[in-house]
Design an enzyme around this catalytic site. Structure first.
Site, PDB file in Angstrom:
ATOM      1  N   SER A 160     -44.124 -13.156 -15.291  1.00 46.82           N
ATOM      2  CA  SER A 160     -43.658 -12.935 -16.653  1.00 46.82           C
ATOM      3  C   SER A 160     -44.812 -12.508 -17.544  1.00 46.82           C
ATOM      4  O   SER A 160     -45.944 -12.968 -17.383  1.00 46.82           O
ATOM      5  CB  SER A 160     -43.034 -14.219 -17.213  1.00 46.82           C
ATOM      6  OG  SER A 160     -42.725 -14.075 -18.585  1.00 46.82           O
ATOM      7  N   LYS A 218     -45.173 -18.542 -14.473  1.00 48.35           N
ATOM      8  CA  LYS A 218     -43.899 -18.190 -13.838  1.00 48.35           C
ATOM      9  C   LYS A 218     -44.150 -17.254 -12.654  1.00 48.35           C
ATOM     10  O   LYS A 218     -44.911 -16.295 -12.748  1.00 48.35           O
ATOM     11  CB  LYS A 218     -42.972 -17.519 -14.839  1.00 48.35           C
ATOM     12  CG  LYS A 218     -41.520 -17.447 -14.388  1.00 48.35           C
ATOM     13  CD  LYS A 218     -40.651 -16.923 -15.534  1.00 48.35           C
ATOM     14  CE  LYS A 218     -39.161 -17.068 -15.230  1.00 48.35           C
ATOM     15  NZ  LYS A 218     -38.774 -16.283 -14.058  1.00 48.35           N
ATOM     16  N   GLU A 242     -36.196  -9.219  -4.494  1.00 48.89           N
ATOM     17  CA  GLU A 242     -35.617  -8.400  -5.559  1.00 48.89           C
ATOM     18  C   GLU A 242     -35.781  -6.913  -5.239  1.00 48.89           C
ATOM     19  O   GLU A 242     -34.857  -6.113  -5.438  1.00 48.89           O
ATOM     20  CB  GLU A 242     -36.270  -8.730  -6.894  1.00 48.89           C
ATOM     21  CG  GLU A 242     -35.849 -10.075  -7.463  1.00 48.89           C
ATOM     22  CD  GLU A 242     -36.586 -10.461  -8.727  1.00 48.89           C
ATOM     23  OE1 GLU A 242     -36.237 -11.486  -9.317  1.00 48.89           O
ATOM     24  OE2 GLU A 242     -37.536  -9.731  -9.123  1.00 48.89           O
ATOM     25  N   HIS A 267     -18.807 -21.203  -1.140  1.00 53.15           N
ATOM     26  CA  HIS A 267     -18.468 -20.973  -2.561  1.00 53.15           C
ATOM     27  C   HIS A 267     -19.623 -21.394  -3.476  1.00 53.15           C
ATOM     28  O   HIS A 267     -19.396 -21.738  -4.648  1.00 53.15           O
ATOM     29  CB  HIS A 267     -17.200 -21.740  -2.970  1.00 53.15           C
ATOM     30  CG  HIS A 267     -16.016 -21.459  -2.110  1.00 53.15           C
ATOM     31  ND1 HIS A 267     -15.129 -20.438  -2.364  1.00 53.15           N
ATOM     32  CD2 HIS A 267     -15.578 -22.063  -0.964  1.00 53.15           C
ATOM     33  CE1 HIS A 267     -14.194 -20.429  -1.435  1.00 53.15           C
ATOM     34  NE2 HIS A 267     -14.433 -21.396  -0.570  1.00 53.15           N
TER      35      HIS A 267
END
Length: 458
Positions: free
Chosen positions: A312, A318, A325, A182
């Site tokens: 970014s 970043k 992805e 969970h």
């Protein structure tokens, strides 16, 4: 503007560019089907060409096609494979649902080249398409091209990723981390066990693909128009399949009931579903990696994926998990392809499915995408896979769920009390257990040893 020539078919004369090998029916299809920039898939065209070669060989053996003509057709097929496909095989994917336009495109190109070789007229229908119909050769080419791409591309890429995961699972068999259910902290597991689960998922996905693949070894050649074999010698299918088997070393066999593979596409839908299963596996792995890599300060920070590019346009420094992805998007595409094939497969009206080009495109596209996804995961994600071992240990020491190991010693209620105090006071379960129980420290350490709790899989 290209110089034009006049070609003739059963509907009359057609102007065709002089620098192409296709003839009238291909030109009509070009004029009629201008829906997209997508073309009938190259692997499927190559399979059609090989079917034509096998057909010429079979018809020659049966004494139905002149040996010199058969030889010229086979030489033309070799030459066809070297052509610019965008120029000579230009039919839009969205065409007649049987794929007749692409079948005739192939027949016409072969006929033109073979006529030049033999210096005699070779007819695209009478000779190149002898003993065939678009209705049996296009489903057959879907089978052939799909199996070839599976064996030549997808299976090796799955194996490469599986082997890499097996190596890493062994390397990190004693690296203990917090398990999660969970998304919440749970009992310990080794990083090796996590990697091992991913590997077994991949292996299971490939096993399902291989099982479904067996149904595609049956080719509906010889079925011709509606599966009854009209205008086809009864021995044609076996001879053609034997020739294809020699080309591929794949056990192609003539379908006992060709009509089954012409009127329905349940078997290609099953393959699409198996490909979706692999996509779901890759999506699970990609999402786990994204969570594990989250941070570098406020996330889980369990692993650090290789930095591949700035993440970014506005936030300096970043770095994002770009390969997982991309793989997640590939998975979404493949899942969508299966939905498309679901709709296409139910479009078998009476004796013929009429969405065959779309089925070919979606199957082959899924295989290609999944191949690249597995390769990217192997080469750009797991090649330099490293855990943040210190952070894993620190997080594990603070995990209050370790109190679960005390259930059989102090009971569920006391273990729950220890867990809640450990969480509230930001102390280790060991420290609280020493205060709440009469157990000695050595015994408690043995019970709470994370590596002991992460029992090896059977």
């Amino acid at each position: 503007m290209s110089k034009m020539r006049i070609e003739h078919d059963s509907m009359g004369n057609v102007q065709v560019p002089d620098d192409v090998y296709y003839q009238a029916q291909t030109q009509r299809a070009r004029d009629n089907f201008q829906f997209s920039k997508r073309r009938f898939p190259t692997p499927a065209i190559l399979a059609l060409l090989d079917i034509k070669s096998a057909a010429a060989q079979a018809n020659s053996q049966l004494g139905l096609l002149d040996n010199a003509m058969a030889k010229a057709i086979q030489q033309a097929i070799i030459a066809s494979k070297k052509l610019d496909f965008s120029q000579h095989f230009p039919i839009d994917l969205f065409q007649t649902g049987s794929g007749t336009s692409s079948n005739m495109n192939v027949n016409e190109v072969i006929a033109s080249l073979a006529s030049n070789i033999l210096q005699a007229k070779i007819h695209p229908n009478d000779h190149v398409n002898m003993g065939q119909s678009s209705n049996d050769v296009v489903p057959a080419c879907i089978h052939i091209s799909t199996v070839r791409q599976l064996k030549g591309l997808l299976y090796p890429s799955i194996k490469g990723l599986s082997d890499k995961l097996a190596t890493l699972a062994d390397e990190y068999s004693n690296t203990v981390k917090t398990g999660r259910t969970h998304l919440m902290d749970a009992m310990p597991i080794t990083l090796g066990q996590e990697l091992q689960c991913w590997q077994q998922q991949l292996n299971s996905a490939q096993a399902r693909l291989q099982q479904v693949e067996l149904s595609l070894h049956h080719l509906p050649l010889g079925g011709t128009a509606v599966g009854t074999g009209v205008n086809c010698d009864p021995n044609f299918a076996k001879l053609a399949c034997d020739d294809l088997q020699q080309q591929d070393q794949i056990p192609w066999q003539a379908a006992v009931m060709p009509a089954l593979y012409m009127s329905s596409q349940d078997h290609t839908l099953a393959m699409a579903s198996a490909l979706k299963g692999l996509a779901v596996t890759l999506l699970k792995i990609a999402n786990d990696l994204r969570w594990m890599n989250s941070g570098p300060v406020a996330g889980l920070q369990e692993i650090s994926l290789t930095a591949l590019q700035p993440g970014s346009s506005i936030m300096p420094g970043k770095v994002n998990p770009v390969i997982p992805e991309a793989v997640a998007m590939i998975a979404a595409e493949v899942i969508g392809n299966e939905t498309t094939i679901t709709i296409a497969a139910q479009s078998g009206n009476f004796q013929l499915n009429v969405m065959l080009p779309l089925i070919a495109d979606k199957l082959l596209s899924s295989i290609d995408l999944l191949t690249h996804a597995c390769q990217a995961m192997t080469d750009k994600v797991f090649a330099e896979f490293k855990p943040n071992a210190e952070h894993l240990t620190q997080a594990l020491e603070k995990n209050p769920i370790l109190a679960t190991a005390l259930n059989s010693v102090v009971g569920y209620d006391m273990a729950a009390k220890i867990a809640k105090r450990a969480d509230k006071e930001h102390k280790s379960v060991l420290a609280i257990a020493l205060e709440e129980t009469d157990l000695d420290e050595d015994k408690l350490k043995a019970i709470l040893d994370p590596l002991h709790l992460a029992k090896p899989f059977e």
